[in-house]
Design a protein around this motif. Structure first.
Motif, PDB file in Angstrom:
ATOM      1  N   THR A 103       0.806  -1.222   0.000  1.00  0.00           N
ATOM      2  CA  THR A 103       0.000   0.000   0.000  1.00  0.00           C
ATOM      3  C   THR A 103       0.838   1.270   0.000  1.00  0.00           C
ATOM      4  N   GLY A 104       2.138   1.154   0.383  1.00  0.00           N
ATOM      5  CA  GLY A 104       2.961   2.353   0.503  1.00  0.00           C
ATOM      6  C   GLY A 104       2.581   3.131   1.762  1.00  0.00           C
ATOM      7  N   PRO A 105       3.345   4.149   2.136  1.00  0.00           N
ATOM      8  CA  PRO A 105       4.552   4.635   1.442  1.00  0.00           C
ATOM      9  C   PRO A 105       5.776   3.792   1.793  1.00  0.00           C
ATOM     10  N   GLY A 106       6.920   4.191   1.252  1.00  0.00           N
ATOM     11  CA  GLY A 106       8.168   3.499   1.509  1.00  0.00           C
ATOM     12  C   GLY A 106       8.536   2.594   0.363  1.00  0.00           C
ATOM     13  N   LYS A 107       9.815   2.272   0.316  1.00  0.00           N
ATOM     14  CA  LYS A 107      10.323   1.424  -0.749  1.00  0.00           C
ATOM     15  C   LYS A 107       9.748   0.020  -0.629  1.00  0.00           C
ATOM     16  N   ARG A 108       9.236  -0.494  -1.747  1.00  0.00           N
ATOM     17  CA  ARG A 108       8.681  -1.838  -1.771  1.00  0.00           C
ATOM     18  C   ARG A 108       9.790  -2.861  -1.535  1.00  0.00           C
ATOM     19  N   LEU A 109       9.516  -3.848  -0.660  1.00  0.00           N
ATOM     20  CA  LEU A 109      10.515  -4.847  -0.290  1.00  0.00           C
ATOM     21  C   LEU A 109      10.288  -6.191  -0.974  1.00  0.00           C
ATOM     22  N   GLY A 110       9.326  -6.254  -1.885  1.00  0.00           N
ATOM     23  CA  GLY A 110       9.033  -7.511  -2.573  1.00  0.00           C
ATOM     24  C   GLY A 110       7.790  -8.155  -2.006  1.00  0.00           C
ATOM     25  N   SER A 111       7.744  -9.470  -2.067  1.00  0.00           N
ATOM     26  CA  SER A 111       6.585 -10.227  -1.598  1.00  0.00           C
ATOM     27  C   SER A 111       6.878 -10.832  -0.236  1.00  0.00           C
ATOM     28  N   LEU A 112       5.838 -10.932   0.578  1.00  0.00           N
ATOM     29  CA  LEU A 112       5.934 -11.630   1.864  1.00  0.00           C
ATOM     30  C   LEU A 112       4.884 -12.731   1.856  1.00  0.00           C
ATOM     31  N   GLN A 128      -6.740 -13.390   3.318  1.00  0.00           N
ATOM     32  CA  GLN A 128      -7.913 -12.547   3.094  1.00  0.00           C
ATOM     33  C   GLN A 128      -8.670 -12.259   4.383  1.00  0.00           C
ATOM     34  N   GLY A 129      -8.588 -13.179   5.350  1.00  0.00           N
ATOM     35  CA  GLY A 129      -9.334 -12.988   6.588  1.00  0.00           C
ATOM     36  C   GLY A 129      -8.559 -12.281   7.677  1.00  0.00           C
ATOM     37  N   TYR A 130      -7.219 -12.330   7.591  1.00  0.00           N
ATOM     38  CA  TYR A 130      -6.449 -11.692   8.664  1.00  0.00           C
ATOM     39  C   TYR A 130      -5.177 -11.018   8.178  1.00  0.00           C
ATOM     40  N   ALA A 131      -4.238 -11.776   7.617  1.00  0.00           N
ATOM     41  CA  ALA A 131      -2.902 -11.234   7.362  1.00  0.00           C
ATOM     42  C   ALA A 131      -2.926 -10.023   6.438  1.00  0.00           C
ATOM     43  N   GLY A 132      -3.770 -10.062   5.419  1.00  0.00           N
ATOM     44  CA  GLY A 132      -3.808  -8.969   4.450  1.00  0.00           C
ATOM     45  C   GLY A 132      -4.385  -7.680   4.996  1.00  0.00           C
ATOM     46  N   ILE A 133      -5.055  -7.764   6.129  1.00  0.00           N
ATOM     47  CA  ILE A 133      -5.642  -6.564   6.737  1.00  0.00           C
ATOM     48  C   ILE A 133      -5.179  -6.367   8.179  1.00  0.00           C
ATOM     49  N   GLY A 138       2.945  -1.038   8.703  1.00  0.00           N
ATOM     50  CA  GLY A 138       4.255  -0.826   8.106  1.00  0.00           C
ATOM     51  C   GLY A 138       4.697  -1.992   7.241  1.00  0.00           C
ATOM     52  N   VAL A 139       4.347  -3.209   7.642  1.00  0.00           N
ATOM     53  CA  VAL A 139       4.684  -4.398   6.855  1.00  0.00           C
ATOM     54  C   VAL A 139       3.844  -4.431   5.586  1.00  0.00           C
ATOM     55  N   ARG A 140       2.552  -4.176   5.718  1.00  0.00           N
ATOM     56  CA  ARG A 140       1.673  -4.190   4.548  1.00  0.00           C
ATOM     57  C   ARG A 140       1.982  -3.056   3.580  1.00  0.00           C
ATOM     58  N   ALA A 141       2.553  -1.999   4.089  1.00  0.00           N
ATOM     59  CA  ALA A 141       2.894  -0.870   3.220  1.00  0.00           C
ATOM     60  C   ALA A 141       4.032  -1.201   2.270  1.00  0.00           C
ATOM     61  N   ARG A 142       4.933  -2.055   2.695  1.00  0.00           N
ATOM     62  CA  ARG A 142       6.163  -2.251   1.921  1.00  0.00           C
ATOM     63  C   ARG A 142       6.280  -3.632   1.290  1.00  0.00           C
ATOM     64  N   ILE A 509      10.070  -8.747  15.425  1.00  0.00           N
ATOM     65  CA  ILE A 509       9.803  -9.347  14.119  1.00  0.00           C
ATOM     66  C   ILE A 509       9.605  -8.274  13.059  1.00  0.00           C
ATOM     67  N   ASN A 510       8.897  -7.203  13.398  1.00  0.00           N
ATOM     68  CA  ASN A 510       8.692  -6.124  12.424  1.00  0.00           C
ATOM     69  C   ASN A 510      10.016  -5.487  12.019  1.00  0.00           C
ATOM     70  N   THR A 511      10.909  -5.290  12.974  1.00  0.00           N
ATOM     71  CA  THR A 511      12.222  -4.723  12.660  1.00  0.00           C
ATOM     72  C   THR A 511      12.986  -5.629  11.703  1.00  0.00           C
ATOM     73  N   TYR A 512      12.897  -6.916  11.939  1.00  0.00           N
ATOM     74  CA  TYR A 512      13.563  -7.884  11.058  1.00  0.00           C
ATOM     75  C   TYR A 512      12.961  -7.847   9.656  1.00  0.00           C
ATOM     76  N   LEU A 513      11.626  -7.859   9.564  1.00  0.00           N
ATOM     77  CA  LEU A 513      10.983  -7.869   8.250  1.00  0.00           C
ATOM     78  C   LEU A 513      11.234  -6.581   7.470  1.00  0.00           C
TER      79      LEU A 513
END
Length: 526
Positions: A103-112, A128-133, A138-142, A509-513
């Motif tokens: 969704t941005g902003p920030g540099k795209r990091l590829g696929s997770l 669709q039920g949880y992870a994507g929303i 910050g993880v979903r943005a990049r 975990i977020n810092t690592y990702l």
């Protein structure tokens, strides 16, 4: 083996759809084998050659044709993988893939890529039920959030075994047989289940192993245009992710393995240690239950051991005389359904209040509705009486990955003292549940093995100290095998840790990702 997961946010009965239970027989091996000696004796998983074989080039060259699907913002596509990697020209398996773009902003990091566990859990439904929303913004943005249902699961050529009514009968089958007649009834149920799976997908059933699913992930990685695989796997998803790292260590990117499994254990030991894990979780529940003051299993000050005896006595009463549930299909609460309802609630301490209420209604009012709801949520049975293919895929993968834990009822009987010592409440049932793969129509192709993944980038292995389904020692064991592992510990209850309420775990975990900086090996959170 059965591993599932749910976020701590989803504390309703429906939210218990993602949990974990390794009750299917997975491999042979005596209960006397220690975890450390098993790891030392097991062979290491060998990485595949770096260059892509020419016969697989068409698969690696695929470009997904994305189309809108499900909720707004989600897209779906279908990719192909060889049914048999040893004979790529013999036919294909269709893999369902879904994504939600960064969704941005920030540099795209590829696929997770994300996987909630199982085997048999739908990664697409989880996305669709949880992870994507629900994953951190910050993880979903990049990252493009991506899921693929493994072969044989949900939307990827699902294995089917029994219809709804047949599954209703199967889930009511007594798994604590008292005599030869009841033992024969249980064996017949396992045979019919296996025969149903074999009749549905005789060719696919030979090719739904975790190794093959991990190789499929590499095809998906290439189709997404990523040089390395970034991945968050929970429960059984840790086994899938670790297997990928073992096969493709140079292509392993930022991997988080949460609620880790130990791939070096033979199944009898695996199932025995998980039985101990459920006993640990039940002890924590028992202490909380009596502390609340309204526990149907004992008043204030009742010792956890006595709470367990009271629950076991309740199960035995149900074995003799099931109670009504008000179910539209006339199902009564049997010992097996009640046991599964209690086990389902062990995965998340947020469900303990619901369990107390369900037990109170069942024990005092002879109303089994609450425990039936918990059991149905575990089996993924809907209001129409239909089941997802979770249990079918679970058995199909488990029984192919490793040889059976037990070959006969006599072997189970000899092992009962060890299982009942591990858990006086659940041990007997979990031992008999480990017999199912003995009657599987396809011989196992895998074996217990260490996974070292030498040369891989840092891999974060997460363990919860009172995890019922994937005991903490498994996280320690996997971290000890993986050459680049960083062990991250959550001191608490419940199954898995990421996204379940610990700011310390989530931050690490977020810092690592997002930054690629793994936590310090041995970091502990509470």
């Amino acid at each position: 083996m059965h591993t599932r997961r749910t976020p701590r946010r989803a504390r309703t009965a429906a939210g218990l759809l993602a949990a974990a239970l390794l009750i299917a027989g997975c491999s042979s091996g005596g209960t006397e084998t220690t975890a450390s000696s098993s790891a030392q004796e097991a062979a290491a998983l060998a990485p595949l050659p770096g260059p892509t074989p020419a016969a697989l080039a068409p698969y690696y060259g695929q470009k997904p044709a994305w189309r809108d699907c499900g909720a707004p913002g989600f897209q779906c596509a279908t990719l192909k993988a060889p049914r048999d990697y040893a004979a790529p020209s013999a036919g294909d398996v269709r893999l369902a893939v879904a994504r939600k773009k960064a969704t941005g902003p920030g540099k795209r990091l590829g696929s997770l890529l994300v996987n909630p566990g199982g085997p048999g859990g739908s990664a697409i439904a989880y996305l669709q039920g949880y992870a994507g929303i629900g994953y951190p913004a910050g993880v979903r943005a990049r990252y493009d959030m991506v899921a693929v249902d493994p072969r044989g699961v949900a939307r990827s050529e699902p294995v089917e075994c029994l219809d709804g009514r047949e599954m209703d009968a199967y889930t009511r089958t007594d798994v604590t047989p008292d005599d030869t007649k009841e033992t024969n009834t249980l064996v017949t149920a396992y045979r019919r289940f296996a025969e149903g799976c074999g009749a549905d997908a005789p060719e696919l059933l030979r090719h739904v192993s975790t190794v093959e699913a991990a190789r499929d992930l590499d095809i998906v990685r290439a189709a997404l245009g990523d040089k390395k695989l970034n991945y968050v796997g929970a429960s059984y998803g840790t086994f899938l992710g670790a297997t990928y790292a073992g096969l493709f260590p140079q292509r392993a990117g930022r991997l988080v393995l949460d609620g880790a499994m130990d791939p070096s254990l033979p199944a009898r030991r695996l199932n025995l240690e998980q039985t101990e894990g459920f006993d640990t979780a039940f002890t924590a529940f028992a202490k909380d239950c009596v502390r609340q003051g309204d526990c149907p299993l004992g008043g204030r000050g009742t010792a956890p051991g006595q709470v367990g005896k009271n629950l076991k006595a309740f199960f035995e009463r149900l074995d003799a005389r099931p109670i009504p549930t008000g179910d539209a299909d006339g199902r009564r609460l049997t010992e097996s359904l009640a046991t599964m309802g209690v086990i389902a609630a062990m995965y998340d301490e947020g469900a303990w209040e619901q369990l107390r209420e369900a037990l109170t209604a069942a024990m005092k009012d002879k109303d089994g509705a609450g425990l039936l709801v918990l059991s149905d949520s575990y089996y993924e049975r809907d209001a129409k009486g239909e089941y997802s293919n979770l249990m079918f895929a679970n058995a199909a993968v488990n029984c192919l990955d490793l040889p059976p834990a037990f070959d006969s009822p006599d072997e189970v009987r000899r092992a009962l003292p060890d299982f009942e010592k591990a858990s006086p409440v659940f041990g007997e049932g979990l031992a008999w549940a480990s017999l199912n793969c003995a009657y599987w129509p396809v011989r196992a192709t895998g074996e217990a093995q260490r996974i070292e993944a030498r040369g891989a980038a840092p891999i974060v292995v997460v363990g919860t100290t009172r995890d019922p389904a994937t005991p903490y020692r498994w996280a320690e064991a996997l971290a000890g095998q993986l050459d680049s592992a960083r062990l991250l510990t959550y001191e608490g209850d419940g199954h898995t840790a990421y996204g379940r309420g610990s700011a310390c775990i989530d931050s690490a975990i977020n810092t690592y990702l997002l930054e690629g900086t793994p936590p310090t090996d041995g970091k502990r959170c509470s």
